[in-house]
Scaffold this motif. Sequence first.
Motif, PDB file in Angstrom:
ATOM      1  N   ASN A 178       0.753  -1.241   0.015  1.00 36.80           N
ATOM      2  CA  ASN A 178      -0.188  -0.137   0.327  1.00 36.80           C
ATOM      3  C   ASN A 178       0.702   1.229   0.173  1.00 36.80           C
ATOM      4  N   LEU A 179       2.054   1.248  -0.518  1.00 34.44           N
ATOM      5  CA  LEU A 179       2.981   2.385  -0.597  1.00 34.44           C
ATOM      6  C   LEU A 179       2.255   3.008  -1.915  1.00 34.44           C
ATOM      7  N   VAL A 180       1.742   2.394  -2.878  1.00 28.59           N
ATOM      8  CA  VAL A 180       1.077   2.972  -4.159  1.00 28.59           C
ATOM      9  C   VAL A 180      -0.271   2.552  -4.287  1.00 28.59           C
ATOM     10  N   THR A 181      -0.629   1.579  -3.935  1.00 25.52           N
ATOM     11  CA  THR A 181      -1.957   1.095  -4.371  1.00 25.52           C
ATOM     12  C   THR A 181      -3.097   2.073  -4.044  1.00 25.52           C
ATOM     13  N   ALA A 210      -2.186   6.991  -2.622  1.00 23.90           N
ATOM     14  CA  ALA A 210      -1.321   7.929  -1.620  1.00 23.90           C
ATOM     15  C   ALA A 210      -0.700   7.327  -0.760  1.00 23.90           C
ATOM     16  N   THR A 211       0.500   7.557  -0.520  1.00 28.73           N
ATOM     17  CA  THR A 211       1.471   6.684   0.462  1.00 28.73           C
ATOM     18  C   THR A 211       0.990   7.110   2.028  1.00 28.73           C
ATOM     19  N   HIS A 246       9.547  10.127  -2.296  1.00 28.17           N
ATOM     20  CA  HIS A 246       9.869   8.869  -2.717  1.00 28.17           C
ATOM     21  C   HIS A 246       9.693   8.561  -4.043  1.00 28.17           C
ATOM     22  N   ARG A 247      10.734   7.886  -4.657  1.00 30.30           N
ATOM     23  CA  ARG A 247      10.506   7.402  -6.029  1.00 30.30           C
ATOM     24  C   ARG A 247      10.492   5.871  -6.087  1.00 30.30           C
ATOM     25  N   ALA A 281       6.155   8.584  -8.470  1.00 30.78           N
ATOM     26  CA  ALA A 281       7.009   9.423  -7.329  1.00 30.78           C
ATOM     27  C   ALA A 281       6.009  10.104  -6.475  1.00 30.78           C
ATOM     28  N   SER A 282       5.786   9.570  -5.125  1.00 29.86           N
ATOM     29  CA  SER A 282       4.895   9.866  -4.234  1.00 29.86           C
ATOM     30  C   SER A 282       5.567  10.975  -3.204  1.00 29.86           C
ATOM     31  N   THR A 283       4.634  12.137  -3.104  1.00 27.59           N
ATOM     32  CA  THR A 283       5.324  13.362  -2.246  1.00 27.59           C
ATOM     33  C   THR A 283       3.940  13.302  -1.067  1.00 27.59           C
TER      34      THR A 283
END
Length: 302
Positions: free
Chosen positions: A144-147, A150-151, A232-233, A272-274
């Motif tokens: 669930n870092l991407v799913t 949103a992280t 994070h990327r 890329a999650s900000t």
Amino acid sequence: MTERQRRQRGAAVLSGIVAGVCVCAAGCAWTERVAEDGRAGDPVEILHRAADALVAAGTSKTRTSMEMATGGTRVTIRGQGVYDYRRQLGELKVVLPQDPAGASEHRPITELLAPGALFMKNRGAGVPADKWVRVETSTLSDGNLVTGGATDPFAAAEVLRGTRTATYVGRTEVAGTAVRHYRGTADLTVAAREASAAGRDSLRAAAKGFATARVPFDVYLDDEGRIRKVRHRFSFVNGRGADDGRAGQTGRDARHGHGGSGGRRNEAVEVASTTLLYDFGAPVDVRLPAAGDIYAGRIAED
């Protein structure tokens, strides 16, 4: 009062003012020196403690942004909400982008973040509007870092527990707050080992599910060591990671339902999650849905 007494009193007042100015200047210089000396510590050790600083802070508001590039298409999912770091509970309103035809934006998806679980409302895909979808995050190959599109803010911080290399970039500002900028790479395998008990299984799944367990990042800490912004990327192969066909696939929806073809299978997908954190100490009241409000039926395929 004689002229001499007036001069003596005036001199005493002036002396007090000068002394006060000197103390202030010394204090300001000391504060600035302490702020600058943050770079003197070991960046790796500083970042290992970033998640603990959030727990000490208690709560905050958050804004999230997730950018995905695949098959020549780039889409962005945005979210906003609150998070309680001590209970590891949060609530986000996540907005999917418009579809290629320019149709109006979908209703925001409400997401509740909890230890080991993701709850989603207004999920679509045949789920009644008044029902929640529950997903075990440890069963998702990206943890669930991407799913969810949103992280999880605390998961984003716990990724930094796996920092292997980091450098201090310098002082800057985030939303008007003075911060220290660090850049480095984290290892999800190490992060899972060092994470809190509630986040360990999800990070362990992510370490196996992404194309690589190494995650480049940029993070900005305030002078209390709290994360103000982290980016994070992530990288995974299309057909793996956040594309395994499970119910909670908000990120997948954005790529496939609203972002074009979604790319070919076995094609590298960059995400890329900000995460922005602000207004620490804000009230947070997250209530998880009752069992009767959770949808138990079949999720429609995209």
